[in-house]
Scaffold this motif. Structure first.
Motif, mmCIF file in Angstrom:
data_model
loop_
_atom_site.group_PDB
_atom_site.id
_atom_site.type_symbol
_atom_site.label_atom_id
_atom_site.label_comp_id
_atom_site.label_asym_id
_atom_site.label_seq_id
_atom_site.Cartn_x
_atom_site.Cartn_y
_atom_site.Cartn_z
ATOM 1 N N ASP A 7 -40.305 38.000 30.893
ATOM 2 C CA ASP A 7 -40.015 39.423 30.832
ATOM 3 C C ASP A 7 -41.198 40.156 30.229
ATOM 4 O OD1 ASP A 7 -39.925 39.005 28.093
ATOM 5 O OD2 ASP A 7 -37.765 39.355 27.901
ATOM 6 N N GLU A 8 -41.021 41.445 29.987
ATOM 7 C CA GLU A 8 -42.127 42.261 29.490
ATOM 8 C C GLU A 8 -42.555 41.893 28.083
ATOM 9 O OE1 GLU A 8 -38.356 44.897 29.071
ATOM 10 O OE2 GLU A 8 -39.116 43.199 30.276
ATOM 11 N N PHE A 9 -41.728 41.083 27.408
ATOM 12 C CA PHE A 9 -42.059 40.651 26.047
ATOM 13 C C PHE A 9 -42.642 39.242 26.023
ATOM 14 C CE2 PHE A 9 -38.302 43.444 25.867
ATOM 15 C CZ PHE A 9 -38.883 44.544 25.245
ATOM 16 N N GLY A 10 -42.794 38.641 27.201
ATOM 17 C CA GLY A 10 -43.355 37.302 27.283
ATOM 18 C C GLY A 10 -42.340 36.180 27.157
ATOM 19 N N ASN A 11 -41.045 36.533 27.130
ATOM 20 C CA ASN A 11 -40.012 35.506 27.025
ATOM 21 C C ASN A 11 -39.699 34.914 28.404
ATOM 22 O OD1 ASN A 11 -39.506 35.942 24.185
ATOM 23 N ND2 ASN A 11 -38.537 37.874 24.792
ATOM 24 N N PRO A 12 -39.521 33.596 28.495
ATOM 25 C CA PRO A 12 -39.189 32.994 29.792
ATOM 26 C C PRO A 12 -37.802 33.419 30.252
ATOM 27 C CG PRO A 12 -39.028 31.371 28.029
ATOM 28 C CD PRO A 12 -39.648 32.593 27.422
ATOM 29 N N VAL A 13 -37.694 33.761 31.534
ATOM 30 C CA VAL A 13 -36.428 34.208 32.128
ATOM 31 C C VAL A 13 -36.280 33.574 33.510
ATOM 32 C CG1 VAL A 13 -36.384 36.397 30.871
ATOM 33 C CG2 VAL A 13 -37.504 36.273 33.104
ATOM 34 N N GLY A 14 -35.106 33.697 34.092
ATOM 35 C CA GLY A 14 -34.851 33.171 35.426
ATOM 36 C C GLY A 14 -35.595 33.951 36.499
ATOM 37 N N HIS A 15 -35.703 33.322 37.674
ATOM 38 C CA HIS A 15 -36.428 33.978 38.761
ATOM 39 C C HIS A 15 -35.634 35.185 39.265
ATOM 40 C CE1 HIS A 15 -33.705 31.409 41.151
ATOM 41 N NE2 HIS A 15 -33.817 32.342 42.082
ATOM 42 N N PRO A 16 -36.308 36.203 39.768
ATOM 43 C CA PRO A 16 -35.626 37.404 40.258
ATOM 44 C C PRO A 16 -34.732 37.092 41.450
ATOM 45 C CG PRO A 16 -37.974 37.809 39.954
ATOM 46 C CD PRO A 16 -37.779 36.329 39.839
ATOM 47 N N VAL A 17 -33.612 37.783 41.552
ATOM 48 C CA VAL A 17 -32.740 37.718 42.717
ATOM 49 C C VAL A 17 -32.818 39.073 43.391
ATOM 50 C CG1 VAL A 17 -30.404 37.281 43.556
ATOM 51 C CG2 VAL A 17 -31.243 36.078 41.529
ATOM 52 N N GLU A 18 -33.596 39.130 44.451
ATOM 53 C CA GLU A 18 -33.900 40.406 45.090
ATOM 54 C C GLU A 18 -32.699 40.968 45.847
ATOM 55 O OE1 GLU A 18 -36.643 41.870 44.509
ATOM 56 O OE2 GLU A 18 -37.865 40.254 43.670
ATOM 57 N N ASN A 19 -32.470 42.258 45.660
ATOM 58 C CA ASN A 19 -31.466 43.005 46.436
ATOM 59 C C ASN A 19 -30.071 42.377 46.379
ATOM 60 O OD1 ASN A 19 -33.484 44.875 47.426
ATOM 61 N ND2 ASN A 19 -34.154 43.244 48.818
ATOM 62 N N TRP A 20 -29.713 41.872 45.214
ATOM 63 C CA TRP A 20 -28.409 41.243 45.069
ATOM 64 C C TRP A 20 -27.325 42.294 44.881
ATOM 65 C CZ3 TRP A 20 -25.854 37.091 46.117
ATOM 66 C CH2 TRP A 20 -24.628 36.861 45.500
ATOM 67 N N HIS A 21 -26.282 42.221 45.713
ATOM 68 C CA HIS A 21 -25.185 43.182 45.622
ATOM 69 C C HIS A 21 -23.829 42.506 45.516
ATOM 70 C CE1 HIS A 21 -28.013 46.368 46.501
ATOM 71 N NE2 HIS A 21 -28.398 45.743 47.606
ATOM 72 N N GLY A 22 -23.820 41.206 45.237
ATOM 73 C CA GLY A 22 -22.566 40.493 45.156
ATOM 74 C C GLY A 22 -22.078 40.066 46.528
ATOM 75 N N CYS A 23 -20.860 39.499 46.563
ATOM 76 C CA CYS A 23 -20.279 38.969 47.797
ATOM 77 C C CYS A 23 -18.894 39.562 48.020
ATOM 78 C CB CYS A 23 -20.159 37.445 47.716
ATOM 79 S SG CYS A 23 -21.722 36.574 47.538
ATOM 80 N N ASP A 24 -18.432 39.469 49.248
ATOM 81 C CA ASP A 24 -17.071 39.863 49.569
ATOM 82 C C ASP A 24 -16.106 38.716 49.251
ATOM 83 O OD1 ASP A 24 -17.821 42.364 50.522
ATOM 84 O OD2 ASP A 24 -18.109 41.612 52.568
ATOM 85 N N MET A 25 -14.844 39.063 49.089
ATOM 86 C CA MET A 25 -13.802 38.041 49.006
ATOM 87 C C MET A 25 -13.723 37.295 50.333
ATOM 88 S SD MET A 25 -11.991 37.786 46.128
ATOM 89 C CE MET A 25 -10.346 37.222 46.608
ATOM 90 N N PRO A 26 -13.380 36.005 50.308
ATOM 91 C CA PRO A 26 -13.168 35.304 51.574
ATOM 92 C C PRO A 26 -12.082 36.001 52.383
ATOM 93 C CG PRO A 26 -13.281 33.745 49.758
ATOM 94 C CD PRO A 26 -13.208 35.115 49.144
ATOM 95 N N PRO A 27 -12.294 36.171 53.682
ATOM 96 C CA PRO A 27 -11.265 36.813 54.510
ATOM 97 C C PRO A 27 -10.103 35.863 54.757
ATOM 98 C CG PRO A 27 -13.052 36.036 55.899
ATOM 99 C CD PRO A 27 -13.484 35.786 54.462
ATOM 100 N N ARG A 28 -8.958 36.431 55.027
ATOM 101 C CA ARG A 28 -7.799 35.618 55.389
ATOM 102 C C ARG A 28 -7.799 35.414 56.903
ATOM 103 N NH1 ARG A 28 -3.987 34.381 51.754
ATOM 104 N NH2 ARG A 28 -4.086 35.354 49.696
ATOM 105 N N SER A 29 -8.706 34.562 57.338
ATOM 106 C CA SER A 29 -8.822 34.261 58.757
ATOM 107 C C SER A 29 -9.113 32.784 58.929
ATOM 108 C CB SER A 29 -9.936 35.101 59.403
ATOM 109 O OG SER A 29 -11.189 34.816 58.807
ATOM 110 N N ASP A 30 -8.867 32.269 60.130
ATOM 111 C CA ASP A 30 -9.017 30.852 60.398
ATOM 112 C C ASP A 30 -10.477 30.420 60.436
ATOM 113 O OD1 ASP A 30 -6.284 30.753 60.620
ATOM 114 O OD2 ASP A 30 -6.246 30.441 62.799
ATOM 115 N N MET A 31 -10.713 29.199 60.003
ATOM 116 C CA MET A 31 -11.995 28.515 60.167
ATOM 117 C C MET A 31 -11.734 27.370 61.141
ATOM 118 S SD MET A 31 -13.036 28.495 56.117
ATOM 119 C CE MET A 31 -11.362 28.796 55.513
#
Length: 236
Positions: A7-31
Protein backbone atom coordinates in the motif's frame (compact mmCIF):
# COMPACT_ATOMS: atom_id res chain seq x y z
CA UNK A 1 8.29 -16.22 -5.30
CA UNK A 2 6.09 -13.31 -6.35
CA UNK A 3 6.78 -9.80 -5.12
CA UNK A 4 4.04 -8.75 -2.68
CA UNK A 5 1.88 -5.75 -3.46
CA UNK A 6 2.23 -2.84 -1.07
CA UNK A 7 0.00 0.00 0.00
CA UNK A 8 0.99 3.65 0.06
CA UNK A 9 2.68 3.11 3.42
CA UNK A 10 4.84 0.24 2.18
CA UNK A 11 2.85 -2.48 3.94
CA UNK A 12 2.38 -5.77 2.04
CA UNK A 13 -1.20 -6.29 0.84
CA UNK A 14 -3.11 -8.67 -1.43
CA UNK A 15 -3.15 -8.28 -5.18
CA UNK A 16 -5.76 -5.90 -6.64
CA UNK A 17 -9.10 -7.31 -7.79
CA UNK A 18 -10.00 -5.13 -10.73
CA UNK A 19 -13.60 -4.03 -11.32
CA UNK A 20 -15.02 -6.33 -8.67
CA UNK A 21 -18.76 -5.89 -8.14
CA UNK A 22 -19.68 -9.10 -6.37
CA UNK A 23 -21.78 -11.98 -7.70
CA UNK A 24 -25.44 -12.80 -8.17
CA UNK A 25 -27.26 -15.44 -6.16
CA UNK A 26 -27.41 -18.81 -7.93
CA UNK A 27 -30.58 -18.92 -10.04
CA UNK A 28 -33.28 -21.46 -9.35
CA UNK A 29 -32.86 -23.22 -12.66
CA UNK A 30 -31.74 -26.64 -13.83
CA UNK A 31 -28.14 -27.62 -14.50
CA UNK A 32 -28.32 -30.25 -17.21
CA UNK A 33 -25.62 -32.81 -17.92
CA UNK A 34 -25.39 -35.98 -19.97
CA UNK A 35 -26.20 -38.26 -17.04
CA UNK A 36 -27.94 -36.11 -14.41
CA UNK A 37 -29.96 -32.95 -13.96
CA UNK A 38 -29.20 -30.89 -10.87
CA UNK A 39 -32.51 -29.19 -10.21
CA UNK A 40 -33.83 -26.94 -7.40
CA UNK A 41 -35.72 -29.21 -5.04
CA UNK A 42 -39.37 -29.78 -5.90
CA UNK A 43 -40.89 -31.60 -2.96
CA UNK A 44 -43.92 -32.88 -4.85
CA UNK A 45 -41.70 -34.26 -7.60
CA UNK A 46 -38.69 -35.45 -5.60
CA UNK A 47 -39.63 -36.44 -2.05
CA UNK A 48 -40.91 -39.94 -2.69
CA UNK A 49 -38.09 -40.80 -5.11
CA UNK A 50 -35.44 -39.60 -2.66
CA UNK A 51 -37.01 -41.40 0.27
CA UNK A 52 -37.20 -44.70 -1.62
CA UNK A 53 -33.67 -44.28 -3.04
CA UNK A 54 -32.23 -43.84 0.45
CA UNK A 55 -34.21 -46.79 1.83
CA UNK A 56 -32.19 -49.06 -0.46
CA UNK A 57 -29.21 -48.58 1.86
CA UNK A 58 -28.88 -51.34 4.43
CA UNK A 59 -28.56 -48.88 7.32
CA UNK A 60 -28.56 -45.17 8.08
CA UNK A 61 -24.80 -44.80 7.88
CA UNK A 62 -25.00 -42.35 5.00
CA UNK A 63 -26.53 -39.86 7.47
CA UNK A 64 -23.86 -40.24 10.16
CA UNK A 65 -22.15 -36.96 9.30
CA UNK A 66 -25.24 -35.03 8.17
CA UNK A 67 -27.25 -32.76 10.44
CA UNK A 68 -30.23 -35.13 10.35
CA UNK A 69 -30.46 -38.85 10.96
CA UNK A 70 -31.88 -41.31 8.44
CA UNK A 71 -35.63 -40.94 8.00
CA UNK A 72 -37.81 -44.00 8.57
CA UNK A 73 -41.04 -42.06 8.09
CA UNK A 74 -41.87 -40.54 4.71
CA UNK A 75 -43.99 -37.72 6.09
CA UNK A 76 -41.17 -36.62 8.39
CA UNK A 77 -38.75 -36.64 5.47
CA UNK A 78 -41.17 -34.70 3.29
CA UNK A 79 -41.64 -32.12 6.05
CA UNK A 80 -37.86 -31.70 6.35
CA UNK A 81 -37.57 -31.21 2.58
CA UNK A 82 -40.35 -28.63 2.65
CA UNK A 83 -38.47 -26.65 5.28
CA UNK A 84 -35.29 -26.79 3.24
CA UNK A 85 -37.13 -25.76 0.08
CA UNK A 86 -38.55 -22.66 1.77
CA UNK A 87 -35.18 -20.90 2.16
CA UNK A 88 -32.62 -19.50 -0.27
CA UNK A 89 -29.57 -20.49 1.76
CA UNK A 90 -29.00 -23.40 1.82
CA UNK A 91 -30.35 -23.63 -1.74
CA UNK A 92 -31.13 -27.32 -1.95
CA UNK A 93 -31.04 -29.22 -5.25
CA UNK A 94 -32.15 -32.69 -6.24
CA UNK A 95 -29.84 -34.72 -8.43
CA UNK A 96 -32.03 -36.47 -10.96
CA UNK A 97 -30.84 -39.50 -12.90
CA UNK A 98 -31.74 -38.88 -16.54
CA UNK A 99 -32.16 -42.58 -17.35
CA UNK A 100 -34.84 -43.17 -14.69
CA UNK A 101 -36.03 -39.56 -14.34
CA UNK A 102 -35.89 -40.02 -10.57
CA UNK A 103 -34.12 -38.01 -7.87
CA UNK A 104 -31.29 -40.05 -6.34
CA UNK A 105 -29.33 -37.44 -4.42
CA UNK A 106 -29.18 -33.99 -2.85
CA UNK A 107 -26.67 -31.15 -2.77
CA UNK A 108 -26.95 -27.48 -1.86
CA UNK A 109 -25.32 -24.17 -2.53
CA UNK A 110 -24.90 -22.71 0.96
CA UNK A 111 -23.19 -19.96 2.95
CA UNK A 112 -23.62 -17.91 -0.19
CA UNK A 113 -21.50 -14.75 0.07
CA UNK A 114 -22.30 -12.69 -3.01
CA UNK A 115 -20.29 -9.69 -1.81
CA UNK A 116 -17.01 -11.59 -1.76
CA UNK A 117 -17.81 -14.27 -4.33
CA UNK A 118 -17.67 -17.27 -2.00
CA UNK A 119 -20.05 -20.23 -2.00
CA UNK A 120 -20.02 -23.67 -0.38
CA UNK A 121 -21.41 -26.97 -1.60
CA UNK A 122 -22.97 -28.92 1.23
CA UNK A 123 -25.84 -31.12 2.43
CA UNK A 124 -24.52 -33.70 -0.01
CA UNK A 125 -26.48 -36.95 0.28
CA UNK A 126 -26.04 -39.56 -2.42
CA UNK A 127 -28.34 -42.59 -2.39
CA UNK A 128 -26.79 -45.92 -3.43
CA UNK A 129 -28.06 -45.44 -7.00
CA UNK A 130 -25.89 -42.32 -7.37
CA UNK A 131 -22.80 -43.25 -5.36
CA UNK A 132 -19.67 -44.04 -7.37
CA UNK A 133 -21.32 -43.25 -10.72
CA UNK A 134 -20.42 -40.92 -13.57
CA UNK A 135 -23.57 -38.98 -12.73
CA UNK A 136 -22.44 -38.40 -9.17
CA UNK A 137 -19.23 -36.82 -10.40
CA UNK A 138 -21.04 -34.90 -13.12
CA UNK A 139 -23.36 -33.33 -10.54
CA UNK A 140 -20.41 -31.80 -8.70
CA UNK A 141 -18.94 -30.57 -11.99
CA UNK A 142 -22.23 -28.92 -12.97
CA UNK A 143 -22.47 -27.06 -9.66
CA UNK A 144 -18.86 -25.86 -9.89
CA UNK A 145 -19.46 -24.76 -13.47
CA UNK A 146 -22.42 -22.68 -12.40
CA UNK A 147 -20.47 -21.06 -9.58
CA UNK A 148 -17.34 -20.23 -11.55
CA UNK A 149 -18.34 -19.96 -15.21
CA UNK A 150 -21.91 -18.68 -15.00
CA UNK A 151 -21.74 -16.52 -11.87
CA UNK A 152 -18.06 -15.60 -11.48
CA UNK A 153 -17.51 -16.75 -7.90
CA UNK A 154 -13.91 -16.57 -6.71
CA UNK A 155 -13.95 -19.34 -4.12
CA UNK A 156 -15.86 -22.64 -3.84
CA UNK A 157 -15.80 -24.44 -0.50
CA UNK A 158 -16.27 -27.97 0.81
CA UNK A 159 -16.47 -28.59 4.55
CA UNK A 160 -17.00 -31.82 6.44
CA UNK A 161 -16.56 -33.54 9.77
CA UNK A 162 -12.85 -34.24 10.13
CA UNK A 163 -13.76 -37.87 10.95
CA UNK A 164 -15.63 -38.28 7.66
CA UNK A 165 -12.99 -40.10 5.62
CA UNK A 166 -15.20 -40.67 2.53
CA UNK A 167 -16.05 -36.96 2.33
CA UNK A 168 -12.41 -35.94 2.70
CA UNK A 169 -11.46 -38.39 -0.04
CA UNK A 170 -14.21 -37.07 -2.31
CA UNK A 171 -13.06 -33.48 -1.84
CA UNK A 172 -9.51 -34.44 -2.78
CA UNK A 173 -10.71 -36.41 -5.80
CA UNK A 174 -12.77 -33.48 -7.05
CA UNK A 175 -9.77 -31.16 -6.88
CA UNK A 176 -10.32 -29.28 -3.64
CA UNK A 177 -7.30 -28.20 -1.60
CA UNK A 178 -7.27 -29.01 2.11
CA UNK A 179 -6.80 -25.80 4.10
CA UNK A 180 -6.94 -26.99 7.70
CA UNK A 181 -9.26 -28.16 10.46
CA UNK A 182 -11.32 -25.91 12.72
CA UNK A 183 -11.29 -27.61 16.11
CA UNK A 184 -14.44 -27.72 18.26
CA UNK A 185 -16.29 -26.01 15.43
CA UNK A 186 -19.80 -27.43 15.90
CA UNK A 187 -21.85 -29.47 18.34
CA UNK A 188 -24.29 -31.75 16.51
CA UNK A 189 -26.11 -34.92 17.42
CA UNK A 190 -24.71 -34.47 20.93
CA UNK A 191 -21.08 -34.70 19.84
CA UNK A 192 -18.21 -32.45 18.87
CA UNK A 193 -17.30 -31.80 15.26
CA UNK A 194 -13.89 -30.65 14.14
CA UNK A 195 -14.50 -29.27 10.66
CA UNK A 196 -12.09 -29.89 7.79
CA UNK A 197 -12.01 -27.05 5.25
CA UNK A 198 -11.32 -27.48 1.53
CA UNK A 199 -11.56 -25.03 -1.35
CA UNK A 200 -11.13 -24.44 -5.07
CA UNK A 201 -10.37 -20.90 -6.20
CA UNK A 202 -11.06 -19.33 -9.57
CA UNK A 203 -7.48 -19.51 -10.84
CA UNK A 204 -7.49 -23.30 -10.26
CA UNK A 205 -10.83 -23.92 -11.91
CA UNK A 206 -9.76 -24.07 -15.61
CA UNK A 207 -7.41 -27.02 -15.00
CA UNK A 208 -9.95 -28.74 -12.73
CA UNK A 209 -12.73 -28.21 -15.29
CA UNK A 210 -10.57 -29.68 -18.06
CA UNK A 211 -9.86 -32.75 -15.93
CA UNK A 212 -13.56 -33.28 -15.22
CA UNK A 213 -14.40 -33.03 -18.90
CA UNK A 214 -11.61 -35.42 -19.90
CA UNK A 215 -12.69 -37.90 -17.23
CA UNK A 216 -16.35 -37.82 -18.28
CA UNK A 217 -15.55 -38.27 -21.98
CA UNK A 218 -16.94 -41.59 -23.32
CA UNK A 219 -13.50 -42.76 -24.44
CA UNK A 220 -12.28 -42.70 -20.84
CA UNK A 221 -14.46 -45.74 -20.10
CA UNK A 222 -14.10 -49.26 -21.45
CA UNK A 223 -16.89 -51.52 -22.70
CA UNK A 224 -17.65 -52.53 -19.09
CA UNK A 225 -17.90 -48.93 -17.91
CA UNK A 226 -14.59 -49.02 -16.07
CA UNK A 227 -12.57 -45.81 -16.08
CA UNK A 228 -9.29 -45.80 -17.99
CA UNK A 229 -7.83 -42.82 -16.13
CA UNK A 230 -8.67 -41.52 -12.68
CA UNK A 231 -9.95 -37.98 -12.27
CA UNK A 232 -7.05 -37.01 -10.01
CA UNK A 233 -4.53 -38.37 -12.53
CA UNK A 234 -6.00 -36.21 -15.29
CA UNK A 235 -5.17 -33.11 -13.23
CA UNK A 236 -1.51 -34.14 -13.36
Amino acid sequence: MTTPHKDEFGNPVGHPVENWHGCDMPPRSDMVGDHVIVSPIDVARDARHLFEANKVAKDGGRFTYLSTSAFDDFEAYKSWLEGMASVNDPMLHAIIDKASNKAVGLAAFMRIDTTNGVVEVGNVNYAPALSQTIGGTEAMYLMMKRAFDELGYRRYEWKCDDQNAPSRAAATRYGFTYEGTFRNAIVYKGRNRDTAWFSIIDSEWPAIRAAFEAWMAPDNFDENGKQRKRLQDLRG
